[in-house]
Design an enzyme around this catalytic site. Structure first.
Site, mmCIF file in Angstrom:
data_model
loop_
_atom_site.group_PDB
_atom_site.id
_atom_site.type_symbol
_atom_site.label_atom_id
_atom_site.label_comp_id
_atom_site.label_asym_id
_atom_site.label_seq_id
_atom_site.Cartn_x
_atom_site.Cartn_y
_atom_site.Cartn_z
ATOM 1 N N ILE A 173 0.822 -1.206 0.000
ATOM 2 C CA ILE A 173 0.000 0.000 0.000
ATOM 3 C C ILE A 173 0.857 1.258 0.000
ATOM 4 C CG2 ILE A 173 -1.595 1.367 1.404
ATOM 5 C CD1 ILE A 173 -2.889 -1.256 2.269
ATOM 6 N N TYR B 45 -1.120 -7.522 17.420
ATOM 7 C CA TYR B 45 -1.393 -6.676 16.261
ATOM 8 C C TYR B 45 -2.689 -5.895 16.442
ATOM 9 C CZ TYR B 45 -2.098 -5.197 11.445
ATOM 10 O OH TYR B 45 -2.307 -4.439 10.320
ATOM 11 N N LYS C 15 -3.126 -1.696 16.811
ATOM 12 C CA LYS C 15 -3.925 -0.881 15.900
ATOM 13 C C LYS C 15 -5.048 -0.141 16.627
ATOM 14 C CE LYS C 15 -1.489 -1.616 12.302
ATOM 15 N NZ LYS C 15 -0.677 -0.496 11.776
#
Length: 289
Positions: free
Chosen positions: A15, A166, A170
């Protein structure tokens, strides 16, 4: 169009690379970050050739090392006296075994939370020189499955799993971004905004290269054909970095190029401050030396 100076971390793949290319195509001055100098230079030349934009540069640094983050910020400021957009894009999910950086920090929190915060702090002075500075942090839809924070176990010394680390990292990225929006005003930096995004499930090499445990490995493999393209995943990053529509928007969560509501049932101002204070304590030795 006013040319923006845009630094995007983790921009040699996935990305980040797609977003860098899209913004270069718009004519902006894009500085791509990578860990490997040869690879970063190669991607830099590739983007120049594909976009016809010579205002593409690269910078290298290992985001697992606070010393490297500090050196990278200093390198940037030696070459540029202004930064309009900082995109904290780099991030990763790691293996089923808990791993530490050389500074003794859990790797997921180091890369996804601590280093972006440190880099942002170190570059605030050049962001402040922009008429409209933007901090863009990258979260993930997996924040929805984060468990209730254990403030005595924020680096997962106990009950570690790669997916838990993870998802939590986030979630904390969302809370830290909210805090930034108020903190910037408190510091008198009203010309800088801070927003956070999730790119959606995107078909890149993200999460494919390490052993996260049998079930997590299988989920990643099976999901790949159903994921969207990197171009679609990068669209929100490009939107937040360049669109006039979000000129004065701050402290918000975005997906699919529009504001969304984060699903963070454990959120409170008190919890936000606890996470912010903890992270600031971790990075503080590298802010004033």
């Amino acid at each position: 169009m006013t040319t923006k100076y845009i630094l995007i971390t983790g921009a040699t793949d996935g990305i980040g690379k797609v977003a860098a290319k899209a913004m270069a195509k718009q004519g902006h001055a894009v500085i791509i970050h990578g860990r490997n100098q040869n690879k970063a230079q190669k991607v830099c030349e590739e983007i120049k050739a594909e976009t016809g934009n010579d205002k593409v540069d690269n910078i290298t640094g290992d985001l697992f090392s606070f010393d490297e983050v500090k050196r990278m910020a200093e390198d940037f400021k030696q070459k540029y006296d202004r930064l309009d957009v900082l995109v904290n894009n780099a991030g990763a999910i790691f293996s089923k075994e808990r791993e530490l950086t050389k500074e003794g920090l859990e790797k997921t929190m180091a890369l996804n939370v601590f280093s972006p915060l440190l880099l942002t702090e170190l570059l605030l002075d050049v962001l402040a020189k922009s008429p409209s500075g933007r901090i863009i942090n990258t979260s993930s839809g997996t924040h929805k499955i984060a468990k209730k924070p254990d403030f005595n176990n924020l680096q997962f010394e106990n009950n570690y799993s790669s997916s838990r680390a993870y998802a939590s990292s986030k979630l904390y990225t969302i809370w830290i971004t909210r805090h930034w929006s108020a903190e910037l005003k408190r510091r008198g930096l009203k010309n800088i905004t801070a927003n956070v995004l999730h790119p959606g499930a995107v078909a890149t090499r993200f999460g494919q290269d390490n052993d996260k445990g049998f079930i997590n490995n299988m989920v990643f493999k099976l999901a790949l054909p159903f994921m969207s393209t990197p171009e679609k995943g990068a669209a929100t990053t490009v939107y937040l970095a360049t669109s006039q529509e979000v000129e004065n928007v701050t402290g918000k969560f975005f997906g699919n190029m529009k504001e969304e509501k984060a699903q963070d049932k454990y959120y409170s101002i008190e919890n936000e401050i606890k996470i912010w204070d903890y992270c600031q304590k971790v990075i503080s030795p590298y802010l004033n030396n």
